[in-house]
Design a protein around this motif. Structure first.
Motif, mmCIF file in Angstrom:
data_model
loop_
_atom_site.group_PDB
_atom_site.id
_atom_site.type_symbol
_atom_site.label_atom_id
_atom_site.label_comp_id
_atom_site.label_asym_id
_atom_site.label_seq_id
_atom_site.Cartn_x
_atom_site.Cartn_y
_atom_site.Cartn_z
ATOM 1 N N VAL A 42 -3.490 2.164 -3.585
ATOM 2 C CA VAL A 42 -3.104 3.232 -3.776
ATOM 3 C C VAL A 42 -4.348 4.004 -2.943
ATOM 4 C CG1 VAL A 42 -2.641 5.536 -4.898
ATOM 5 C CG2 VAL A 42 -2.081 3.210 -5.863
ATOM 6 N N ALA A 43 -3.925 5.105 -1.999
ATOM 7 C CA ALA A 43 -4.809 6.356 -1.646
ATOM 8 C C ALA A 43 -4.205 7.487 -1.838
ATOM 9 C CB ALA A 43 -4.861 5.726 -0.010
ATOM 10 N N VAL A 44 -4.850 8.510 -2.077
ATOM 11 C CA VAL A 44 -4.460 9.985 -2.373
ATOM 12 C C VAL A 44 -5.290 10.840 -1.547
ATOM 13 C CG1 VAL A 44 -4.677 11.805 -4.107
ATOM 14 C CG2 VAL A 44 -4.341 9.261 -5.039
ATOM 15 N N VAL A 45 -4.343 11.616 -1.004
ATOM 16 C CA VAL A 45 -4.898 12.668 -0.076
ATOM 17 C C VAL A 45 -4.417 14.152 -0.484
ATOM 18 C CG1 VAL A 45 -4.806 13.530 2.271
ATOM 19 C CG2 VAL A 45 -4.466 11.282 2.018
ATOM 20 N N SER A 46 -5.452 14.747 -0.520
ATOM 21 C CA SER A 46 -5.241 16.261 -0.991
ATOM 22 C C SER A 46 -5.388 17.395 0.371
ATOM 23 C CB SER A 46 -6.278 16.854 -1.878
ATOM 24 O OG SER A 46 -5.986 18.062 -2.388
ATOM 25 N N MET A 47 -4.431 18.079 0.719
ATOM 26 C CA MET A 47 -4.216 18.983 1.756
ATOM 27 C C MET A 47 -5.546 19.880 1.733
ATOM 28 S SD MET A 47 -0.200 19.648 2.422
ATOM 29 C CE MET A 47 -0.614 20.932 3.490
ATOM 30 N N ILE A 48 -5.629 20.431 0.449
ATOM 31 C CA ILE A 48 -6.715 21.457 0.279
ATOM 32 C C ILE A 48 -7.737 20.847 -0.655
ATOM 33 C CG2 ILE A 48 -5.354 23.593 0.561
ATOM 34 C CD1 ILE A 48 -5.307 23.913 -2.164
ATOM 35 N N GLU A 49 -9.133 21.667 -0.653
ATOM 36 C CA GLU A 49 -9.982 20.912 -1.344
ATOM 37 C C GLU A 49 -9.690 20.834 -2.834
ATOM 38 O OE1 GLU A 49 -13.673 19.253 -1.166
ATOM 39 O OE2 GLU A 49 -12.805 20.406 0.521
ATOM 40 N N PRO A 50 -9.723 19.518 -3.540
ATOM 41 C CA PRO A 50 -9.462 19.309 -4.863
ATOM 42 C C PRO A 50 -10.382 20.075 -5.710
ATOM 43 C CG PRO A 50 -10.389 17.211 -3.972
ATOM 44 C CD PRO A 50 -10.180 18.210 -2.735
ATOM 45 N N LYS A 51 -9.655 20.472 -7.114
ATOM 46 C CA LYS A 51 -10.648 21.005 -7.905
ATOM 47 C C LYS A 51 -10.779 20.239 -9.161
ATOM 48 C CE LYS A 51 -9.369 26.087 -6.642
ATOM 49 N NZ LYS A 51 -8.730 27.116 -7.382
ATOM 50 N N TYR A 52 -9.862 19.356 -9.337
ATOM 51 C CA TYR A 52 -9.779 18.675 -10.883
ATOM 52 C C TYR A 52 -9.432 17.252 -10.305
ATOM 53 C CZ TYR A 52 -9.932 22.928 -13.054
ATOM 54 O OH TYR A 52 -10.428 24.366 -13.380
ATOM 55 N N ARG A 93 0.868 -1.105 0.180
ATOM 56 C CA ARG A 93 -0.171 -0.134 0.201
ATOM 57 C C ARG A 93 0.845 1.276 -0.070
ATOM 58 N NH1 ARG A 93 -5.155 -0.277 3.992
ATOM 59 N NH2 ARG A 93 -6.414 -1.617 2.624
ATOM 60 N N ILE A 94 0.367 2.249 -0.961
ATOM 61 C CA ILE A 94 0.989 3.350 -0.771
ATOM 62 C C ILE A 94 0.015 4.602 -0.700
ATOM 63 C CG2 ILE A 94 1.047 3.613 -3.359
ATOM 64 C CD1 ILE A 94 3.798 5.055 -3.112
ATOM 65 N N MET A 95 0.186 5.582 0.069
ATOM 66 C CA MET A 95 -0.436 6.831 0.402
ATOM 67 C C MET A 95 0.156 7.966 -0.185
ATOM 68 S SD MET A 95 -2.296 8.466 3.860
ATOM 69 C CE MET A 95 -3.393 7.109 3.690
ATOM 70 N N PHE A 96 -0.325 8.537 -1.373
ATOM 71 C CA PHE A 96 0.178 9.864 -1.790
ATOM 72 C C PHE A 96 -0.539 10.961 -1.120
ATOM 73 C CE2 PHE A 96 0.709 6.912 -5.409
ATOM 74 C CZ PHE A 96 2.357 7.304 -5.794
ATOM 75 N N VAL A 97 0.433 12.083 -0.942
ATOM 76 C CA VAL A 97 -0.116 13.335 -0.224
ATOM 77 C C VAL A 97 0.227 14.626 -1.172
ATOM 78 C CG1 VAL A 97 -0.260 14.773 1.772
ATOM 79 C CG2 VAL A 97 0.144 12.291 1.886
ATOM 80 N N ILE A 98 -0.635 15.312 -1.634
ATOM 81 C CA ILE A 98 -0.187 16.321 -2.413
ATOM 82 C C ILE A 98 -0.908 17.748 -1.871
ATOM 83 C CG2 ILE A 98 -2.504 16.101 -4.136
ATOM 84 C CD1 ILE A 98 -0.429 16.744 -6.380
ATOM 85 N N THR A 99 -0.392 18.994 -2.085
ATOM 86 C CA THR A 99 -0.643 20.055 -1.517
ATOM 87 C C THR A 99 -2.107 20.299 -2.010
ATOM 88 O OG1 THR A 99 1.198 20.925 -1.751
ATOM 89 C CG2 THR A 99 -0.458 22.609 -1.615
ATOM 90 N N GLY A 100 -2.571 20.277 -3.458
ATOM 91 C CA GLY A 100 -3.746 20.234 -3.919
ATOM 92 C C GLY A 100 -3.881 19.555 -5.505
ATOM 93 N N LEU A 101 -5.064 19.523 -5.919
ATOM 94 C CA LEU A 101 -5.469 18.754 -7.027
ATOM 95 C C LEU A 101 -6.076 20.048 -8.093
ATOM 96 C CD1 LEU A 101 -6.596 15.357 -6.136
ATOM 97 C CD2 LEU A 101 -4.444 15.816 -7.274
ATOM 98 N N ASN A 102 -4.827 20.536 -8.895
ATOM 99 C CA ASN A 102 -5.391 21.596 -9.755
ATOM 100 C C ASN A 102 -5.073 21.142 -11.280
ATOM 101 O OD1 ASN A 102 -6.319 24.223 -10.885
ATOM 102 N ND2 ASN A 102 -5.642 25.204 -9.001
ATOM 103 N N LEU A 103 -5.042 22.014 -12.112
ATOM 104 C CA LEU A 103 -4.807 21.385 -13.574
ATOM 105 C C LEU A 103 -3.065 21.968 -13.538
ATOM 106 C CD1 LEU A 103 -7.599 22.419 -15.951
ATOM 107 C CD2 LEU A 103 -6.787 20.141 -15.141
#
Length: 394
Positions: A35-45, A4-14
């Motif tokens: 896989v799990a994906v975590v966005s710190m701020i509300e994702p847009k895309y 298992r891998i968890m990705f963390v990103i600041t946000g999901l923009n284009l």
């Protein structure tokens, strides 16, 4: 049992980092990762794109530019609940956040990736935080050799625990199709003009003002039989539209807004232009090469690493519309055969070094090495032993 891998990103923009994460998740799933994906701020895309792969995007609901200590606790609970073998963060804010949060889950290896050579510019506090927390990462990477060396010189990355892993491209998405090309050009109202494609968020880093000024120079030189398709959205949109209007470029530059059909747009274009003031390893150039398109670009970040040594001097200086216009004019005068030859060279280059399947295999090997080392360290701790290595002390 699946790893298992968890990705963390600041946000999901284009942006390039976000699209790269999407490609990496898809490739790693094929290699057997959960896989799990975590966005710190509300994702847009990209939320729907991940959902189609069976990956839920979890948001910590942080506000841009606002620290939130409660988010550290929420994230720590999430990690303890999901129990990843690896946590991999992308972009500087996420890297710092995950490093601090590691205090709550010290046995899980973490990887940090920066995507731009300028992510730390303009904020001494952020630079200091990145430097002070670097020892908390088991591996810190950047996406180009030049940005990696830059971070090493700033003591942001330790050569003993880091390196650069390039971005990758899904080559299958960028195959040319003559019929589709003709249909999209008709739909966009393109006749026999030379079509440039520019892709990116409308932000200072991409310096689309530089492109607008270069296009005005070309128009004034009589090279007006062209169309510039600009795909992207961002905070500078209103100002860029005003610049185009004032320069009388409305009939030439077409703002397409955010698009999810970049491979189709590249298929319809004759060449791709990048006018950036700074970059890491720009995905748009790799994608243009995969699509067999001629590329004009500014010499920033890792861009020079994507061209043969003989061609690097032909890159335009950043923030220099005269130089950019000269390179665009030269490209517009190339014969169809010369465009085809340049396109074939670019495609072969990307196939050798930037296939997302190869990049994912490289990450897979690194993840397993870190996970196995973590298991060894944990067993040693339980047995009352220690390894004495820098990585074990971290």
């Amino acid at each position: 049992m699946r790893t298992r891998i968890m990705f963390v990103i600041t946000g999901l923009n284009l942006g390039g980092a976000e699209s790269q994460l999407l490609l990496l998740v898809r490739a790693l799933q094929r290699l057997g990762w959960e896989v799990a994906v975590v966005s710190m701020i509300e994702p847009k895309y990209f939320v729907q794109d991940f959902a189609e792969m069976g990956v839920e995007v979890i948001t910590l609901k942080m506000l841009p530019g606002k620290s939130d200590p409660r988010a550290l606790w929420r994230f720590a609970k999430l990690v303890r609940s999901w129990r990843p073998d690896i946590v991999h963060s992308h972009m500087v804010h996420a890297n710092i956040f995950v490093r601090v949060a590691r205090l709550f889950f010290p046995t899980i290896p973490i990887v940090s990736t920066a995507h731009s050579i300028n992510e730390l510019e303009g904020s001494y506090a952020r630079l200091l935080a990145y430097r002070l927390t670097r020892h908390l990462s088991h591996y810190t990477s950047s996406v180009s050799a030049s940005s990696y060396q830059h971070y090493v010189s700033l003591r942001m990355i330790s050569p003993r625990k880091g390196g650069f892993v390039p971005n990758g491209v899904d080559l299958e998405r960028f195959d040319c199709d003559a019929d589709a090309r003709a249909a999209l050009r008709v739909a966009l109202g393109i006749e026999d003009q030379f079509v440039w494609l520019a892709v990116g968020r409308l932000v200072p880093a991409k310096d689309f003002s530089n492109l607008i000024k270069a296009v005005a120079l070309l128009r004034d030189q009589g090279l007006s039989r062209m169309r510039v398709l600009l795909a992207g959205d961002g905070p500078e949109k209103a100002d860029l539209l005003k610049q185009c209007e004032q320069a009388g470029l409305g009939p030439i530059i077409q703002f397409l807004g955010p698009r999810h059909d970049i491979p189709d747009l590249m298929n319809a274009a004759d060449a791709v232009v990048l006018s950036s003031a700074w970059e890491g390893m720009p995905m748009v150039i790799l994608e243009a090469m995969a699509a067999r398109r001629t590329v004009v670009a500014t010499h920033v970040g890792g861009v020079g690493e994507l061209f043969p040594a003989d061609d690097v001097d032909k890159l335009a200086r950043p923030k220099d519309p005269v130089a950019l216009a000269e390179r665009m004019a030269y490209t517009m005068r190339l014969s169809a055969e010369e465009h085809e030859q340049a396109g074939q060279r670019g495609r072969a280059f990307v196939e050798r070094s930037f296939d997302i399947r190869k990049v994912a295999r490289d990450w897979d090997a690194l993840y397993h090495r870190l996970a196995n080392s973590a298991s060894t360290r944990e067993a040693a701790v339980q047995a009352g032993l220690h390894t004495g290595s820098e990585e074990a002390r971290d």
